[in-house]
Design a protein around this motif. Structure first.
Motif: not given
Length: 366
Positions: A62-81
């Motif tokens: 979790g420490a790594v997953a919350t550090f980088y913004t490319m890892y989303k912590r809640r459901p994300t759409g098909d296209y990240l704008v």
């Protein structure tokens, strides 16, 4: 029951096998992309999965997953704008592009449209200042966008289309992008057939062609040396450098120069050091290796040492100007003032005590 398919588990084992047995923890970043490719974000189940296959605890993952913004912590759409609103793009109209999309889509930062197609975010910098204002869709660039153009892109995405980025390959969904970031090829037909670099990116290449500049030959299959091999090569280069410094044997007496009648000035002989030796000296200078061209270094010059008598006088002057601390009172404390203050305090205390006694006696009489 696990939420991850057997294919994901096979890929996880393949990712871990890329790293040495005692360095399997290095596989955490691609593994996080892998679980995001299946769920669309890094869920608690994804964190637990990564911890399980790597033998870590969930807090470490979790420490790594919350550090980088490319890892989303809640459901994300098909296209990240992502719209850049940092200084350069902001000056060029990036904030206006973002505000227009907020109003058009009805969502704010890190929010997803009701149809699950678009997740909008403002980005601090997308590293494309020479193309600003820019926005990305799943990290593929749309350069020089304006509010109307940005609205056209998101409308086409919501309608099922995939507009062509200014630079890069064909658009893919966030899950498809996560598979690639995990280290697997994009298997879509013609996935990398389109797109191309921008003109600003090609500027350096065009200048190199214009001036005939080319990189030296390099074999991409050349194995990377281990630290021990690199240290050994550095030691050998250093030994060669030391050998080059050794005084050369006396040369035989030169013959008298013949008069040629040339008026050309004398040219200094080139340095006989090889580039490898010069590089080794620059990177690993020591006390016996003076390197004038090394960054931040100076060649020491011998000067006249100070006379012992002068050094003793300077030391005595320093001791006199900096008296050592003792058990005496700190500087600025005057003994007379302290005694006076103490007497005044005792007098006030005595008066207060007498007043209290009188009050007590009066109370007793009452």
């Amino acid at each position: 029951m696990s939420v991850f398919t057997e294919e994901t588990r096979v890929r996880a084992r393949e990712i871990i096998a890329r790293y040495p047995a005692d360095r399997s923890r290095s596989a955490l970043l691609p593994l996080l992309h892998l679980v995001q490719a299946e769920e669309g974000y890094v869920s608690p189940a994804g964190v637990a999965f990564c911890a399980e296959v790597l033998g870590l605890n969930k807090a470490q993952v979790g420490a790594v997953a919350t550090f980088y913004t490319m890892y989303k912590r809640r459901p994300t759409g098909d296209y990240l704008v992502s719209v850049c609103t940092n200084t350069m793009c902001n000056v060029l109209g990036g904030q206006e592009v973002y505000d227009t999309l907020v109003e058009h889509l009805g969502v704010g930062h890190d929010e997803t449209t009701a149809d699950g197609k678009i997740t909008l975010e403002h980005a601090e910098c997308l590293a494309a200042c020479d193309y600003g204002p820019v926005m990305t869709v799943n990290y593929d660039f749309f350069d020089g966008v304006d509010p109307q153009g940005a609205v056209g892109v998101v409308d086409e995405l919501r309608a099922g289309g995939r507009p062509m980025p200014t630079r890069g390959a064909r658009l893919c969904t966030l899950k498809e992008m996560a598979v690639q970031l995990a280290g697997f090829a994009d298997e879509r037909e013609g996935a990398v057939a389109d797109g191309g670099p921008g003109e600003a990116t090609l500027r350096g290449l065009r200048l190199a062609e214009q001036h005939g500049i080319a990189a030296p030959g390099y074999d991409p299959k050349t194995p990377i040396r281990s630290k021990a091999e690199a240290d050994r090569a550095a030691a050998e280069a250093k030994a060669k450098a030391e050998a080059a410094k050794a005084p050369a044997p006396a040369a035989p007496a030169a013959k008298p120069e013949q008069v040629t009648g040339s008026t050309a000035p004398d040219v200094k002989a080139p340095d006989d050091k090889s580039p490898q030796v010069r590089t080794a000296e620059t990177r690993q200078p020591d006390a016996a290796t003076a390197v004038p061209d090394a960054p931040g270094t100076r060649v020491p010059t011998d000067g006249a040492p100070p006379a012992p008598r002068d050094a003793q006088a300077a030391q005595a002057a320093g001791v006199a100007a900096n008296a050592p601390a003792g058990d005496g009172k700190p500087a600025g404390d005057e003994a007379g003032a302290q005694e006076r203050n103490l007497k005044e305090a005792e007098a006030e205390t005595g008066a207060a005590g007498a007043g209290s006694a009188v009050a007590s006696e009066t109370g007793a009489q009452k």
